[in-house]
Design an enzyme around this catalytic site. Structure first.
Site, PDB file in Angstrom:
ATOM      1  CE1 TYR A   1      -3.193  -3.095   0.305  1.00 11.55           C
ATOM      2  CE2 TYR A   1      -3.361  -2.469   2.520  1.00 11.55           C
ATOM      3  CZ  TYR A   1      -3.944  -3.304   1.394  1.00 11.55           C
ATOM      4  OH  TYR A   1      -4.511  -4.370   1.356  1.00 11.55           O
TER       5      TYR A   1
ATOM      6  CG  PHE B   1     -14.553  -4.640  -2.739  1.00  7.71           C
ATOM      7  CD1 PHE B   1     -14.899  -3.382  -2.484  1.00  7.71           C
ATOM      8  CD2 PHE B   1     -15.368  -5.044  -3.931  1.00  7.71           C
ATOM      9  CE1 PHE B   1     -15.505  -2.524  -3.509  1.00  7.71           C
ATOM     10  CE2 PHE B   1     -16.204  -4.514  -4.687  1.00  7.71           C
ATOM     11  CZ  PHE B   1     -16.321  -3.066  -4.623  1.00  7.71           C
ATOM     12  N   PRO B   2     -15.434  -5.365   1.486  1.00  7.13           N
ATOM     13  CG  PRO B   2     -15.405  -4.425   3.761  1.00  7.13           C
ATOM     14  CD  PRO B   2     -14.512  -4.490   2.408  1.00  7.13           C
ATOM     15  CG  LEU B   3     -18.576  -1.433   2.707  1.00  9.25           C
ATOM     16  CD1 LEU B   3     -18.184  -0.038   2.959  1.00  9.25           C
ATOM     17  CD2 LEU B   3     -19.960  -1.829   3.509  1.00  9.25           C
TER      18      LEU B   3
END
Length: 276
Positions: free
Chosen positions: A58, A203-205
């Site tokens: 990142y 990417f839970p949403l």
């Protein structure tokens, strides 16, 4: 519903924070507003988050440095999970590199940037198809023996890959893409639950097709909640080994996400969302 999960000897609140967004465009370079990014991290910990997910990739490197600047010395019981095994050549470019030299450099670099002597949870970002996983994990096993890594996890892996790695060393977590819409790794989630491993959906949403979006909106209205909160509440109810790491650059959104633990979906609501 149990709202904590143990990784090793650390009890984790099941809604944590994913720091990937606190970087430049395409997860590359320095975050645009550094002071705001530090405030978000500090607000997360102040609001009870004790699980933060980052990675060498990142930035690369910038994200770990930012976390140390914002939070070091770390609060007792705060688990910072990091990852290694990607080369970053530019924005949105992710090249798996499982060479032992790269993995060793990533581990040593993370220790230095995070200003720690032991990584609580180090995860292999991807299994590199061009390198034998035994070779990739040799420096990880070494680091575990030397006390530089406490627990080891994997990311984007199948059940067979997990089993193969479990023959080499103990695994504590699996981080695969999973959300209301994309449930490709359903079998992996069930396997981790059976094994007592943490499952960390990235990417839970995701709101998904219009039909599902309408269902989420109706349930959100009934709970006076946001659609994001409902998506997170569904994940929390789906399996007790799920640890959530929603990311945001906004303190307001962070606080909203954390309130997902207060939403108790009924069995009927859960089934409505589960049946796409």
């Amino acid at each position: 519903m149990n709202l904590t999960f143990k990784i090793g000897d650390i009890e984790i609140n099941r809604v944590g924070y994913g720091a990937m967004q606190l970087t430049g465009q395409g997860v590359f370079g320095e975050v645009e507003d550094r002071e705001n990014a530090k405030k978000v991290l500090q607000a997360a910990v102040a609001n009870g988050v004790n699980f933060i997910d980052t990675a060498e990739a990142y930035g690369p490197k910038f994200n770990e440095l930012l976390i140390a600047e914002a939070l070091h010395p770390y609060a007792s019981g705060l688990l910072i999970a990091t990852k290694g095994g990607f080369d970053r050549t530019g924005p949105n470019k992710w090249i798996p590199n499982g060479s032992p030299e790269k993995i060793k450099a990533d581990i040593e670099g993370s220790l230095e940037r995070l200003q720690i002597s032991q990584i609580d949870l180090w995860q292999l970002h991807r299994i590199d198809p061009s390198t034998d996983v035994e070779k990739t994990l040799a420096p990880v096993i070494e680091a575990v023996k030397a006390g530089k890594i406490k627990q080891v996890g994997l990311s984007e892996v199948s059940i067979d890959q997990i089993k193969h790695v479990q023959n080499l060393l103990p695994i504590a977590s699996v981080q695969n893409m999973y959300n209301l819409v994309d449930r490709k790794w359903e079998d992996v989630l069930d396997y981790t639950a059976e094994q007592g491993l943490a499952f960390i959906p990235w990417f839970p949403l995701a709101s998904g097709p219009a039909k599902l979006e309408d269902k989420i909106k109706a349930i959100a209205a009934a709970h006076q909640a946001t659609t994001a909160q409902i998506a997170l509440a569904w994940l929390l109810k789906r399996s007790e080994n799920i640890l959530l790491i929603p990311g945001t650059k906004s303190v307001t959104h962070l606080e909203e996400n954390l309130k997902a633990v207060e939403i108790n979906l009924s069995e009927e609501e859960f089934e409505t969302l589960s049946n796409q």
